[in-house]
Structures are given as C-alpha cells and as structure tokens.
Design a protein around this motif. Structure first.
Motif, mmCIF file in Angstrom:
data_model
loop_
_atom_site.group_PDB
_atom_site.id
_atom_site.type_symbol
_atom_site.label_atom_id
_atom_site.label_comp_id
_atom_site.label_asym_id
_atom_site.label_seq_id
_atom_site.Cartn_x
_atom_site.Cartn_y
_atom_site.Cartn_z
ATOM 1 N N LEU A 82 8.923 1.040 -9.433
ATOM 2 C CA LEU A 82 8.061 0.960 -8.257
ATOM 3 C C LEU A 82 7.052 -0.178 -8.376
ATOM 4 C CD1 LEU A 82 7.426 4.753 -7.536
ATOM 5 C CD2 LEU A 82 8.865 3.170 -6.258
ATOM 6 N N VAL A 83 6.561 -0.438 -9.581
ATOM 7 C CA VAL A 83 5.622 -1.550 -9.771
ATOM 8 C C VAL A 83 6.317 -2.888 -9.523
ATOM 9 C CG1 VAL A 83 4.282 -2.793 -11.511
ATOM 10 C CG2 VAL A 83 4.045 -0.327 -11.298
ATOM 11 N N LEU A 84 7.551 -3.026 -10.035
ATOM 12 C CA LEU A 84 8.308 -4.259 -9.777
ATOM 13 C C LEU A 84 8.575 -4.439 -8.285
ATOM 14 C CD1 LEU A 84 10.884 -4.162 -12.729
ATOM 15 C CD2 LEU A 84 8.865 -5.613 -12.514
ATOM 16 N N LEU A 85 8.886 -3.330 -7.602
ATOM 17 C CA LEU A 85 9.088 -3.399 -6.161
ATOM 18 C C LEU A 85 7.813 -3.807 -5.442
ATOM 19 C CD1 LEU A 85 10.856 -2.897 -3.662
ATOM 20 C CD2 LEU A 85 10.182 -0.485 -3.778
ATOM 21 N N SER A 86 6.682 -3.255 -5.889
ATOM 22 C CA SER A 86 5.408 -3.599 -5.276
ATOM 23 C C SER A 86 5.084 -5.078 -5.481
ATOM 24 C CB SER A 86 4.292 -2.727 -5.861
ATOM 25 O OG SER A 86 3.045 -3.089 -5.339
ATOM 26 N N GLU A 87 5.368 -5.613 -6.677
ATOM 27 C CA GLU A 87 5.106 -7.025 -6.930
ATOM 28 C C GLU A 87 5.990 -7.922 -6.060
ATOM 29 O OE1 GLU A 87 5.658 -7.626 -11.060
ATOM 30 O OE2 GLU A 87 3.739 -6.713 -11.642
ATOM 31 N N LYS A 88 7.232 -7.529 -5.858
ATOM 32 C CA LYS A 88 8.107 -8.340 -4.997
ATOM 33 C C LYS A 88 7.618 -8.312 -3.555
ATOM 34 C CE LYS A 88 12.391 -8.056 -7.671
ATOM 35 N NZ LYS A 88 13.818 -7.646 -7.655
ATOM 36 N N LEU A 89 7.193 -7.142 -3.096
ATOM 37 C CA LEU A 89 6.695 -7.058 -1.731
ATOM 38 C C LEU A 89 5.423 -7.868 -1.564
ATOM 39 C CD1 LEU A 89 7.336 -3.265 -1.030
ATOM 40 C CD2 LEU A 89 8.598 -5.214 -0.080
ATOM 41 N N PHE A 140 4.551 -10.481 -3.311
ATOM 42 C CA PHE A 140 4.914 -11.911 -3.359
ATOM 43 C C PHE A 140 5.514 -12.351 -2.042
ATOM 44 C CE2 PHE A 140 6.036 -15.865 -5.214
ATOM 45 C CZ PHE A 140 7.275 -16.201 -4.718
ATOM 46 N N HIS A 141 6.308 -11.450 -1.424
ATOM 47 C CA HIS A 141 6.910 -11.792 -0.130
ATOM 48 C C HIS A 141 5.842 -11.990 0.948
ATOM 49 C CE1 HIS A 141 9.836 -11.834 3.122
ATOM 50 N NE2 HIS A 141 9.136 -10.894 3.735
ATOM 51 N N ASP A 142 4.767 -11.163 0.878
ATOM 52 C CA ASP A 142 3.701 -11.302 1.853
ATOM 53 C C ASP A 142 2.984 -12.633 1.731
ATOM 54 O OD1 ASP A 142 4.357 -8.822 2.708
ATOM 55 O OD2 ASP A 142 2.767 -7.772 1.597
ATOM 56 N N ASP A 143 2.873 -13.145 0.483
ATOM 57 C CA ASP A 143 2.178 -14.399 0.300
ATOM 58 C C ASP A 143 2.986 -15.570 0.910
ATOM 59 O OD1 ASP A 143 0.234 -13.044 -0.970
ATOM 60 O OD2 ASP A 143 1.006 -13.428 -3.008
ATOM 61 N N THR A 197 0.832 -1.206 0.000
ATOM 62 C CA THR A 197 0.000 0.000 0.000
ATOM 63 C C THR A 197 0.862 1.250 0.000
ATOM 64 O OG1 THR A 197 -1.747 -1.155 1.198
ATOM 65 C CG2 THR A 197 -1.790 1.245 1.259
ATOM 66 N N LEU A 198 1.943 1.242 0.765
ATOM 67 C CA LEU A 198 2.825 2.406 0.822
ATOM 68 C C LEU A 198 3.555 2.613 -0.500
ATOM 69 C CD1 LEU A 198 4.317 1.980 4.415
ATOM 70 C CD2 LEU A 198 2.267 3.202 3.674
ATOM 71 N N VAL A 199 3.924 1.528 -1.157
ATOM 72 C CA VAL A 199 4.559 1.647 -2.475
ATOM 73 C C VAL A 199 3.574 2.233 -3.478
ATOM 74 C CG1 VAL A 199 5.550 0.349 -4.400
ATOM 75 C CG2 VAL A 199 6.238 -0.170 -2.063
ATOM 76 N N PHE A 200 2.307 1.828 -3.394
ATOM 77 C CA PHE A 200 1.287 2.391 -4.274
ATOM 78 C C PHE A 200 1.154 3.900 -4.058
ATOM 79 C CE2 PHE A 200 -3.179 3.812 -4.355
ATOM 80 C CZ PHE A 200 -3.409 3.756 -5.728
ATOM 81 N N LEU A 201 1.123 4.342 -2.803
ATOM 82 C CA LEU A 201 1.024 5.771 -2.519
ATOM 83 C C LEU A 201 2.270 6.512 -2.990
ATOM 84 C CD1 LEU A 201 -0.609 5.705 1.032
ATOM 85 C CD2 LEU A 201 -1.663 6.466 -1.105
ATOM 86 N N ALA A 202 3.434 5.890 -2.828
ATOM 87 C CA ALA A 202 4.664 6.512 -3.327
ATOM 88 C C ALA A 202 4.633 6.633 -4.843
ATOM 89 C CB ALA A 202 5.878 5.695 -2.883
ATOM 90 N N LEU A 203 4.125 5.599 -5.510
ATOM 91 C CA LEU A 203 4.012 5.641 -6.967
ATOM 92 C C LEU A 203 3.076 6.756 -7.405
ATOM 93 C CD1 LEU A 203 4.488 4.371 -9.774
ATOM 94 C CD2 LEU A 203 2.594 2.814 -9.305
#
Length: 312
Positions: free
Chosen positions: A300-307, A309-312, A230-236
């Motif tokens: 930022l989108v790639l970072l969001s996808e990695k985060l 995936f890490h949560d899953d 969520t924070l990465v989305f707001l940063a984006l």
C-alpha cells in the motif's frame, strides 16, 4: 600595426586547508544529537520488545517467573497452522476490514464532498460534531451501545420493531461490533478526507468548469484521482489497525463470543497469551501477524508513492 597582448596570468587557486577530522565530526554532529533521544526511545520501546517477542516465539512459557522458558524451536509456528481457530480468526479479521472500509473511505468521501462548501463558524461546529465520537472512550461507548442494543428495552429494537439479540447472536455480533467501531472512527476519517480535499488546487476545478465539465465529471476525473493518496492512507490504516480498533469493544462486550463469532486475529493472540497463558504461541501469532501486515503495508505504501508521483 600590431599590438602584442600578453597572455593572461594563470591564477593558481589557494588551497584551503581542511580542518582536522575531530573538528569536522563536531560540525556534523548536531543533527544526529537532536535525533539521538528519539532514536533511543524507538529502540527501547519498539525494536527491543519486537526482538524479544521474536525470541520468545521459539520458547514455551506460561508467564510464571518460577518456571523458566523452554526452547521448542518451530513448534509454536507449526501449532498455529494446525489450529482451526487461527484460520477462522483470519477470516473474521478480513470481514472486519471489509466492514470498516465503508466507514473509513466511502462515507467520509461522500460527506467530505457534500460539505465542501460549508464555511465559517458552521464548518467549525460541523467538524466538532463529526469528530466528537473519537473522543469518547471505547469502554464508555461500549456501555452505551449495550444499552441501545439491549434485546428487551433497547432503542434500536424499538425503532426497528424487532427483538434481535444483537450482541449475543452469532450472526449479528460481528456486524454490531463493526458498526460500533465504524461510528467511533467516522469522524477521524471525515477530517482526513476534508484535509485531502482542501489540499487540491482549485485551479483544476475552475479550468474544468471553463471547458464545460459537469460537477460529476469533475469529481470522477479530477477530485477522486487527486484524493487517491489520502484514500490509500485511510485504507492502509484500516487494514493495519482494524482488528486492534475492535479490541476494546470485543473485550468489554463479547469477550470473543458468542461461540468465537467476534474473535479476530488480534483478540486471538491476546487470548493465547493472557487467557491460556501460552506466551510462546501468542508471540508466534503476533510475529506472523507482523510479517503479513507488514507486507500488506509495504504494497500500500508503494501504491501511495506511485499515486503521489503521478499527481506531481
């Protein structure tokens, strides 16, 4: 005594005749037919103007229908890198992004964590009050802010005991625009953070409490990592739209001044196109902005996808 058992008969599967190609295409068509109107509008209103802007960036044109556009090759892009105003506007854009990040990430996270336990009617009232600034038209809020920041009789100067000319001083005009824009966006960011917090499974917190973790440790090691997408989305959103969000206030209050102190890259490309009537230079600036911010968005989108995936 032996009993002879016959071997099982081999059953040959029936060959189902495949339907003809036209019928198969007709069966596969409905999903694409549903998507066709949206794709058509996307092409007409997004990709077609983008292609036209890219083409216009290689021409010189003053927006007059009586004068045709003249091809100039890469001259518009060369001029952009030679103009000092472009570098200064990029620096101011970075200042705007950095100034808005506390309003779109830091303060919303603090408010979201502090108000997690608000429930019922009080929560609805709180969310309505927080979201209300976003419903105010930027031009209307600009008028109110001009009155509040008036150097003679403004409420801000009376409260602070100063006589600062907030909107016409080179040192204070940019921070004033950032605060106005941040106030406008704060409610939206708070609701996004609240939605992210609501999506975190409470089992993690309860398990940590059983293990003896403190509230601070739960926030640091569980809540914030799970809230990171969520924070990465707001940063984006802040990086991509910060200059655009400030545009109505800048155009209404300062017009890029004083002495260019509030001219960011978004206002600069608009100024080149509609004040200087240099459509080629303005679209070249827009294409560079599109490419640079597109690369930032991809990271930022790639970072969001990695985060995620890490949560899953």
């Amino acid at each position: 005594m032996f009993v002879e058992i016959p071997a099982p008969a081999v059953v040959t599967p029936l060959r189902v005749a495949r339907p003809p190609l036209p019928r198969r295409l007709l069966r596969a068509a409905p999903p694409y037919l549903y998507l066709t109107p949206a794709l058509a509008l996307l092409v007409i209103w997004t990709y077609r103007p983008l292609a036209q802007a890219a083409q216009l960036s290689f021409y010189s044109w003053n927006l007059l229908p009586s004068r045709p556009a003249t091809p100039v090759g890469l001259d518009n892009y060369v001029r952009l890198f030679q103009l000092p105003a472009v570098g200064a506007s990029l620096r101011r854009t970075g200042e705007v992004i950095g100034g808005l990040l506390p309003f779109t990430i830091v303060i919303p996270v603090v408010v979201g964590l502090l108000t997690q336990r608000v429930r019922g009617r009080a929560r609805a009232v709180y969310q309505a009050m927080v979201f209300a600034p976003l419903l105010v038209a930027p031009v209307a809020s600009a008028t109110v802010w001009q009155w509040l920041l008036d150097p003679g009789s403004g409420a801000v100067n009376r409260i602070l005991g100063t006589n600062t000319n907030w909107l016409h001083d080179q040192h204070w005009a940019q921070p004033a625009i950032i605060v106005m824009t941040g106030w406008h966006l704060l409610g939206f960011a708070v609701l996004v953070v609240a939605a992210g917090l609501a999506g975190i499974n409470r089992d993690y917190t309860e398990a940590a409490l059983l293990d003896g973790a403190s509230r601070g440790q739960i926030t640091r090691w569980i809540t914030l990592p799970l809230l990171s997408p969520t924070l990465v989305f707001l940063a984006l959103m802040t990086v991509l739209l910060a200059a655009q969000w400030t545009f109505p206030l800048i155009d209404t209050i300062t017009q890029g001044g004083p002495s260019g102190a509030t001219t960011n890259v978004y206002y600069l490309l608009w100024d080149y196109s509609f004040h200087s009537f240099d459509a080629g230079l303005g679209t070249a600036a827009g294409m560079l902005l599109f490419v640079v911010f597109g690369l930032v968005a991809m990271v930022l989108v790639l970072l969001s996808e990695k985060l995620s995936f890490h949560d899953d």
